[in-house]
Enzyme design. Structure first.
Site, short mmCIF file in Angstrom:
data_model
loop_
_atom_site.label_atom_id
_atom_site.label_comp_id
_atom_site.label_asym_id
_atom_site.label_seq_id
_atom_site.Cartn_x
_atom_site.Cartn_y
_atom_site.Cartn_z
CG HIS A 123 -20.94 -15.76 23.45
ND1 HIS A 123 -20.68 -17.08 23.68
CD2 HIS A 123 -21.72 -15.37 24.50
CE1 HIS A 123 -21.26 -17.48 24.79
NE2 HIS A 123 -21.90 -16.46 25.31
CG ASP A 166 -17.05 -13.85 24.92
OD1 ASP A 166 -16.41 -14.58 25.69
OD2 ASP A 166 -17.62 -14.27 23.89
O1 UPG Z 1 -34.22 -18.36 15.20
C1 UPG Z 1 -33.39 -17.54 15.64
C2 UPG Z 1 -32.77 -17.65 16.90
C3 UPG Z 1 -31.88 -16.68 17.29
N1 UPG Z 1 -31.58 -15.64 16.47
C4 UPG Z 1 -30.63 -14.60 16.90
O2 UPG Z 1 -29.60 -15.19 17.68
C5 UPG Z 1 -29.26 -14.36 18.78
C6 UPG Z 1 -29.48 -15.16 20.06
O3 UPG Z 1 -28.87 -14.49 21.13
P1 UPG Z 1 -29.46 -14.59 22.62
O4 UPG Z 1 -30.87 -14.19 22.66
O5 UPG Z 1 -28.56 -13.82 23.52
O6 UPG Z 1 -29.46 -16.11 22.96
P2 UPG Z 1 -28.28 -17.24 22.99
O7 UPG Z 1 -27.82 -17.52 21.65
O8 UPG Z 1 -28.84 -18.33 23.79
O9 UPG Z 1 -27.12 -16.47 23.84
C7 UPG Z 1 -26.10 -16.88 24.71
O10 UPG Z 1 -25.40 -15.65 24.97
C8 UPG Z 1 -26.18 -14.63 25.61
C9 UPG Z 1 -25.32 -13.38 25.73
O11 UPG Z 1 -24.22 -13.65 26.54
C10 UPG Z 1 -26.68 -15.10 26.97
O12 UPG Z 1 -27.51 -14.13 27.56
C11 UPG Z 1 -27.45 -16.42 26.79
O13 UPG Z 1 -27.86 -16.93 28.06
C12 UPG Z 1 -26.57 -17.44 26.07
O14 UPG Z 1 -27.30 -18.64 25.86
C13 UPG Z 1 -30.16 -13.13 18.71
O15 UPG Z 1 -29.45 -12.08 18.09
C14 UPG Z 1 -31.30 -13.58 17.79
O16 UPG Z 1 -31.87 -12.54 17.04
C15 UPG Z 1 -32.18 -15.51 15.24
O17 UPG Z 1 -31.92 -14.57 14.48
N2 UPG Z 1 -33.06 -16.48 14.86
#
Ligand code: UPG
Length: 479
Positions: A28, A123
């Site tokens: 988020h 959000d």
């Molecule tokens: O090892 C890692 C893991 C994650 N990321 C970053 O972390 C973010 C992860 O975001 P996302 O892929 O959206 O996953 P979540 O953190 O699980 O996001 C939550 O928020 C999203 C947007 O609302 C929803 O779609 C998901 O279901 C919800 O779990 C991204 O920018 C990735 O690049 C890294 O840089 N390195």
């Protein structure tokens, strides 16, 4: 002096400022940071991010926001909550218990002699704070961090009953306006749970109070749904598609420090172009111990190169790392791999514990595919880098996102879940090989490249998303 009673003349001499408030979770925070950067750099508009949380900020979070004005609110402890918490309720609980500190933060900015807040952007979980912005006479907006499909479903929610989700027939179809019908079993998990459903309905009912809803998507990605959402309807605020606002390579270095030294990037430098499958389940996703073993053996069976970001298993929930409450971070995740796996796959595969610089990884020319939990940011980061997908949804709305990726966007494959509730090693081996080497994989890559072109276009100088951000910035500067 009450903020809304400041004389108009006095207000106009103050600098306009946008206050943003993400709900807990990097998924988020990251898109709001990207949005802030566009407003400050391209439009010279001030932004402050107010961040509610459950823990003191981590080093990674502090680094992420270091170039942006921000306020970390006092953490809301989760110690009173059940040990297997539901993510949606925890997020809502955190926002609810942060309301007094959100009020103090907004008041202190609003009463300052320097700024007038022209927009308060939250959000999908933050709408409870609209009461505060309304008292202070500040226009409120929603930044929707997920798909247009999920937003369209949100508009249906106030008319939705828990019993509608309690169907024995998991193949029953649900029609979301503007979208292809989806199976009941692919609806966001929360909507099958009364407690979560009721909390989400409360959020959804407040959507109509927003002056506008900013979405992290664009027409070419979700044409039917966005067109439907843009139809004017009573009680539906105007929609501003501004995506893809994704974590980009140049900015990633700033977010996580100098990651050029990260071992996985050095390893990728040595691999052939387009040969490596990246495996990562986002900031919060976890697998069970048994599933980790199946995935490891499946990757081995596929005979493909891979880079896997592994977290310690959680046998109760698949969002075990979202909140630290339930994650045994003391255990080295590598201990849960099958015996001899690391040695057998040496040279061909690399396993990294807990976190990798994903945006840089996806931009690397050695990457040929991404096995993802279907968090929307991960999907957008794949689109901007033209990387096709294996969709492995875990929790929240990720199953809906998987439908979008595989059936609408046609840029991904979805492995089947076996009888034991696990994706079995043979299935993983076949799907990974198909994506990386098969004819089907070629088609998906081709389609993903087309979407990448469209993404580049919409965020370009005269692109539709650039224009939407310009319109918002102008309105907020003059507000
Ligand atoms: O090892 C890692 C893991 C994650 N990321 C970053 O972390 C973010 C992860 O975001 P996302 O892929 O959206 O996953 P979540 O953190 O699980 O996001 C939550 O928020 C999203 C947007 O609302 C929803 O779609 C998901 O279901 C919800 O779990 C991204 O920018 C990735 O690049 C890294 O840089 N390195």
């Amino acid at each position: 002096m009450e903020y809304h009673n400041k004389p108009r003349q006095q207000q106009q001499s103050l600098e306009p400022l946008v206050v943003m408030m993400p709900s807990p979770g990097k998924g988020h925070l990251i898109p709001l940071i990207e949005f802030s950067k566009k407003l400050t750099k391209n439009h010279d508009l001030g932004v402050t991010i107010v961040i509610p949380s459950n823990d003191p900020p981590t080093a990674a979070e502090t680094t992420m926001v270091r170039d942006i004005n921000h306020i970390f609110l006092p953490p809301v402890p989760l110690s009173d909550l059940p040990s297997t918490p539901k993510v949606e309720l925890l997020i809502s609980y955190t926002i609810h218990h942060s309301l007094p500190s959100i009020r103090r933060a907004l008041q202190s900015i609003a009463y300052s002699s320097r700024h007038r807040i022209t927009a308060f952007v939250v959000d999908l979980f933050g709408t409870e704070a609209f009461d505060i912005s309304s008292e202070l006479n500040i226009p409120s907006y929603i930044f929707f961090t997920s798909t247009s499909m999920f937003l369209s479903f949100f508009f249906q929610l106030p008319h939705w009953k828990a019993t509608q989700c309690e169907s024995d027939d998991s193949t029953k179809l649900v029609q979301i306006p503007g979208c292809v019908p989806i199976h009941m079993e692919d609806l966001a998990d929360g909507f099958k749970d009364d407690e979560i459903l009721n909390a989400m309905i409360q959020h959804a009912k407040r959507f109509r109070l927003a002056q506008g809803i900013i979405e992290n998507s664009f027409l070419e990605l979700e044409p039917g749904t966005i067109k439907e959402l843009q139809n004017v309807k009573p009680g539906r605020p105007p929609i501003y598609p501004v995506g893809p606002l994704a974590n980009m390579v140049n900015d990633q270095t700033k977010l996580h420090g100098n990651n050029n030294d990260h071992e996985c990037l050095r390893w990728l430098d040595e691999q052939p172009c387009g040969s490596v499958l990246f495996v990562c389940f986002g900031s919060g996703g976890t697998l069970s111990s048994a599933q980790i073993v199946e995935l490891a053996l499946g990757l081995e069976m596929s005979e493909q190169r891979f880079l896997w970001v592994i977290k310690s298993p959680n046998d109760k929930v698949s969002s075990g790392s979202f909140f630290n409450v339930n994650n045994n971070i003391l255990n080295d995740p590598l201990n849960f791999l099958p015996k001899g796996f690391v040695e057998r796959t040496k040279g061909k595969g690399l396993v990294v514990s807990n976190w990798a610089p994903q945006a840089q990884v996806l931009a690397h020319e050695s990457i040929g595919g991404f096995l993802t939990h279907c968090g929307w940011n991960s999907i957008l980061e794949s689109v901007v880098n033209g990387v096709s997908l294996i969709a492995w949804p875990l929790y929240a709305e990720q199953k809906m996102n998987a439908v979008l990726v595989t059936r609408d966007m046609k840029v991904g494959l979805r492995p089947k879940i076996g009888e034991e509730g696990l994706v079995e090693r043979e299935e993983i081996g076949i799907v990974v090989k198909m994506l990386m080497e098969g004819e089907e994989g070629k088609k998906l890559r081709h389609r993903m490249k087309e979407l990448r072109e469209a993404a580049i276009e919409v965020v370009g100088e005269n692109g539709s998303s650039t224009k939407q951000i310009e319109d918002l910035a102008l309105m907020w500067k003059n507000g």
